[in-house]
Design an enzyme around this catalytic site. Structure first.
Site, PDB file in Angstrom:
ATOM      1  N   ASN A  13      -7.773 -49.792 -44.234  1.00 35.05           N
ATOM      2  CA  ASN A  13      -7.875 -51.398 -44.340  1.00 35.05           C
ATOM      3  C   ASN A  13      -9.212 -51.649 -44.000  1.00 35.05           C
ATOM      4  O   ASN A  13      -9.606 -51.517 -42.974  1.00 35.05           O
ATOM      5  CB  ASN A  13      -6.977 -52.125 -43.483  1.00 35.05           C
ATOM      6  CG  ASN A  13      -7.332 -53.908 -43.359  1.00 35.05           C
ATOM      7  OD1 ASN A  13      -7.916 -54.237 -43.828  1.00 35.05           O
ATOM      8  ND2 ASN A  13      -6.820 -54.071 -42.132  1.00 35.05           N
ATOM      9  N   TRP A  14     -10.216 -51.991 -45.195  1.00 31.27           N
ATOM     10  CA  TRP A  14     -11.390 -52.025 -45.000  1.00 31.27           C
ATOM     11  C   TRP A  14     -12.118 -53.190 -44.098  1.00 31.27           C
ATOM     12  O   TRP A  14     -13.237 -53.113 -43.923  1.00 31.27           O
ATOM     13  CB  TRP A  14     -12.195 -51.711 -46.420  1.00 31.27           C
ATOM     14  CG  TRP A  14     -12.026 -50.376 -46.631  1.00 31.27           C
ATOM     15  CD1 TRP A  14     -10.878 -49.049 -46.580  1.00 31.27           C
ATOM     16  CD2 TRP A  14     -13.029 -49.600 -47.893  1.00 31.27           C
ATOM     17  NE1 TRP A  14     -11.410 -48.069 -47.178  1.00 31.27           N
ATOM     18  CE2 TRP A  14     -12.368 -48.440 -48.143  1.00 31.27           C
ATOM     19  CE3 TRP A  14     -13.817 -50.257 -48.736  1.00 31.27           C
ATOM     20  CZ2 TRP A  14     -12.901 -47.472 -49.228  1.00 31.27           C
ATOM     21  CZ3 TRP A  14     -14.273 -49.328 -49.636  1.00 31.27           C
ATOM     22  CH2 TRP A  14     -13.818 -48.086 -49.946  1.00 31.27           C
ATOM     23  N   LYS A  15     -11.213 -54.133 -44.221  1.00 33.10           N
ATOM     24  CA  LYS A  15     -11.509 -55.622 -43.736  1.00 33.10           C
ATOM     25  C   LYS A  15     -12.923 -55.956 -44.361  1.00 33.10           C
ATOM     26  O   LYS A  15     -13.151 -55.702 -45.555  1.00 33.10           O
ATOM     27  CB  LYS A  15     -11.766 -55.331 -42.179  1.00 33.10           C
ATOM     28  CG  LYS A  15     -10.520 -54.662 -41.331  1.00 33.10           C
ATOM     29  CD  LYS A  15     -10.656 -54.818 -39.829  1.00 33.10           C
ATOM     30  CE  LYS A  15      -9.421 -54.100 -39.416  1.00 33.10           C
ATOM     31  NZ  LYS A  15      -9.137 -54.315 -38.057  1.00 33.10           N
ATOM     32  N   HIS A  98      -1.756 -59.834 -41.511  1.00 38.07           N
ATOM     33  CA  HIS A  98      -2.654 -59.141 -40.684  1.00 38.07           C
ATOM     34  C   HIS A  98      -3.184 -59.904 -39.343  1.00 38.07           C
ATOM     35  O   HIS A  98      -3.187 -61.178 -39.667  1.00 38.07           O
ATOM     36  CB  HIS A  98      -3.866 -58.602 -41.274  1.00 38.07           C
ATOM     37  CG  HIS A  98      -4.687 -57.309 -40.338  1.00 38.07           C
ATOM     38  ND1 HIS A  98      -5.362 -57.821 -39.433  1.00 38.07           N
ATOM     39  CD2 HIS A  98      -4.583 -56.197 -40.462  1.00 38.07           C
ATOM     40  CE1 HIS A  98      -5.837 -56.899 -38.725  1.00 38.07           C
ATOM     41  NE2 HIS A  98      -5.367 -55.583 -39.173  1.00 38.07           N
ATOM     42  N   GLU A 100      -5.441 -60.417 -37.681  1.00 35.41           N
ATOM     43  CA  GLU A 100      -6.844 -61.031 -37.846  1.00 35.41           C
ATOM     44  C   GLU A 100      -6.581 -62.305 -38.764  1.00 35.41           C
ATOM     45  O   GLU A 100      -7.211 -63.242 -38.339  1.00 35.41           O
ATOM     46  CB  GLU A 100      -7.828 -60.109 -38.437  1.00 35.41           C
ATOM     47  CG  GLU A 100      -8.483 -59.262 -37.402  1.00 35.41           C
ATOM     48  CD  GLU A 100      -8.853 -57.690 -37.785  1.00 35.41           C
ATOM     49  OE1 GLU A 100      -9.081 -57.637 -39.093  1.00 35.41           O
ATOM     50  OE2 GLU A 100      -8.938 -56.856 -37.249  1.00 35.41           O
ATOM     51  N   GLU A 170       1.576 -53.163 -35.837  1.00 42.80           N
ATOM     52  CA  GLU A 170       0.088 -52.959 -35.353  1.00 42.80           C
ATOM     53  C   GLU A 170       0.177 -53.909 -34.198  1.00 42.80           C
ATOM     54  O   GLU A 170      -0.062 -55.008 -34.340  1.00 42.80           O
ATOM     55  CB  GLU A 170      -0.956 -53.648 -36.281  1.00 42.80           C
ATOM     56  CG  GLU A 170      -0.695 -53.027 -37.694  1.00 42.80           C
ATOM     57  CD  GLU A 170      -2.218 -53.058 -38.387  1.00 42.80           C
ATOM     58  OE1 GLU A 170      -2.703 -51.926 -38.718  1.00 42.80           O
ATOM     59  OE2 GLU A 170      -2.693 -54.102 -38.528  1.00 42.80           O
ATOM     60  N   GLY A 176      -8.858 -52.204 -33.321  1.00 40.50           N
ATOM     61  CA  GLY A 176     -10.386 -52.238 -33.148  1.00 40.50           C
ATOM     62  C   GLY A 176     -10.692 -52.264 -31.633  1.00 40.50           C
ATOM     63  O   GLY A 176     -11.968 -52.349 -31.418  1.00 40.50           O
ATOM     64  N   SER A 216      -6.104 -48.433 -34.078  1.00 39.53           N
ATOM     65  CA  SER A 216      -6.923 -47.394 -33.672  1.00 39.53           C
ATOM     66  C   SER A 216      -6.513 -45.911 -33.667  1.00 39.53           C
ATOM     67  O   SER A 216      -6.632 -44.980 -32.992  1.00 39.53           O
ATOM     68  CB  SER A 216      -7.318 -47.462 -32.198  1.00 39.53           C
ATOM     69  OG  SER A 216      -7.872 -48.815 -31.810  1.00 39.53           O
ATOM     70  N   GLY A 237      -8.053 -49.014 -39.746  1.00 44.44           N
ATOM     71  CA  GLY A 237      -9.304 -49.698 -39.899  1.00 44.44           C
ATOM     72  C   GLY A 237     -10.329 -48.794 -39.791  1.00 44.44           C
ATOM     73  O   GLY A 237     -10.801 -48.162 -40.757  1.00 44.44           O
ATOM     74  N   GLY A 238     -10.978 -48.788 -38.881  1.00 45.18           N
ATOM     75  CA  GLY A 238     -12.364 -48.327 -38.334  1.00 45.18           C
ATOM     76  C   GLY A 238     -12.390 -46.889 -39.073  1.00 45.18           C
ATOM     77  O   GLY A 238     -13.492 -46.478 -39.733  1.00 45.18           O
TER      78      GLY A 238
HETATM   79  P1  PGA Z   1      -8.030 -50.061 -36.372  1.00 44.39           P
HETATM   80  O1  PGA Z   1      -7.487 -51.349 -37.071  1.00 44.39           O
HETATM   81  O2  PGA Z   1      -7.742 -48.972 -37.111  1.00 44.39           O
HETATM   82  O3  PGA Z   1      -9.684 -50.243 -36.600  1.00 44.39           O
HETATM   83  O4  PGA Z   1      -7.717 -50.595 -35.120  1.00 44.39           O
HETATM   84  C1  PGA Z   1      -6.279 -51.317 -37.859  1.00 44.39           C
HETATM   85  C2  PGA Z   1      -5.889 -52.582 -38.734  1.00 44.39           C
HETATM   86  O5  PGA Z   1      -6.537 -53.685 -38.250  1.00 44.39           O
HETATM   87  O6  PGA Z   1      -5.428 -52.484 -39.478  1.00 44.39           O
END
Ligand code: PGA
Length: 256
Positions: A13-15, A98, A100, A170, A176, A216, A237-238
């Site tokens: 998930n590149w955001k 998600h 966010e 999640e 994050g 994470s 994500g990251g």
């Molecule tokens: P993260 O993000 O791996 O950076 O914690 C996961 C996500 O939001 O899908």
């Protein structure tokens, strides 16, 4: 044993990261590193990167996903993107609900449900995100929160349609933040989600559905997390923005 009945999916998930040219460069690095994966590999990228990403991954084992979609076919929804627009350019997956989106853009279980139904009707595979806030975990209501999200987000989704749904557990406090849920915590909630699916649908539906962990997940902890019986891969994500870290997670899922 679980591999016989369902597939693990590692999805990045590149955001809001990477321009189209940067996306092409990152995918070019990833392609040789993940080409032998036995799990499904997906990169969910920003809207403007999608066409370049689909083109760059043509003929490879990397599938492309969007990070959201609207439920209407078309109309006066400034700034939104429809499922038909995504389908036409060759997108296969779409992240929905998600945390966010829920936290910063006012999405609710009701709008997530509308998006899920629209995505399924268009032939897209939704990755539906659920998870509790830290406060909710501290109050010991994780189980209720997650079961409620599953029920609402999948309202009116048939058992046949469910075959194209992926769920991502999640925990919001782990996204994050560098704070990963322990493998046991991830397993506990993923198993609970599977039990909820069993109650809502059938034992076969519960056994077959892919339930990812996200929050994470990285090259160091992936092996332990995806090794759990009810954890079928991850939403990353990251660590999905660094080719060799993402590839290490893909390989961990391929070996489990
Ligand atoms: P993260 O993000 O791996 O950076 O914690 C996961 C996500 O939001 O899908």
């Amino acid at each position: 044993m679980k591999k016989d009945v369902r597939k693990a999916i590692i999805a990045g998930n590149w955001k809001m990261n990477k321009t189209p040219s940067e996306a092409k460069a990152l995918l070019a690095q990833m392609i040789p590193l993940v080409k032998d994966a036995t799990c499904e590999v997906v990169a969910c990228v920003p809207y403007v990167d999608l066409a370049a990403a689909v083109e760059a991954t043509q003929g490879t084992n990397i599938k492309i996903g969007a990070e959201n979609c609207h439920w209407a076919e078309s109309g006066a929804f400034t700034g939104e993107i429809s499922t038909g627009m995504l389908k036409e350019i060759g997108v296969e997956y779409v992240v929905l609900g998600h945390s966010e989106r829920r936290q910063y853009f006012g999405e609710t279980d009701e709008t997530v449900n509308k998006r899920v139904k629209a995505a399924l009707a268009a032939g897209l595979k939704p990755i539906v995100c659920v998870g509790e806030l830290l406060w909710e975990r501290e109050c010991d209501i994780t189980e209720e929160v997650v079961a409620r999200q599953i029920k609402l987000d999948l309202f009116d989704v048939s058992e046949e349609e469910l075959q194209n749904v992926v769920i991502a557990y999640e925990p919001v406090w782990a996204i994050g933040t560098g704070k990963t849920a322990t493998a046991d915590q991830a397993e506990e909630v993923c198993a609970l989600i599977r039990a909820t699916i069993k109650k809502l649908y059938s034992p076969a539906a519960a056994e077959g559905i892919t339930i990812q962990y996200g929050g994470s997940m990285n090259d160091k902890n992936a092996d332990e997390l995806v090794g759990k019986l009810n954890v079928d891969g991850g939403l990353i994500g990251g660590a999905s923005l660094v080719a060799d870290k993402f590839a290490a997670i893909v390989n961990a899922a391929s070996n489990n």
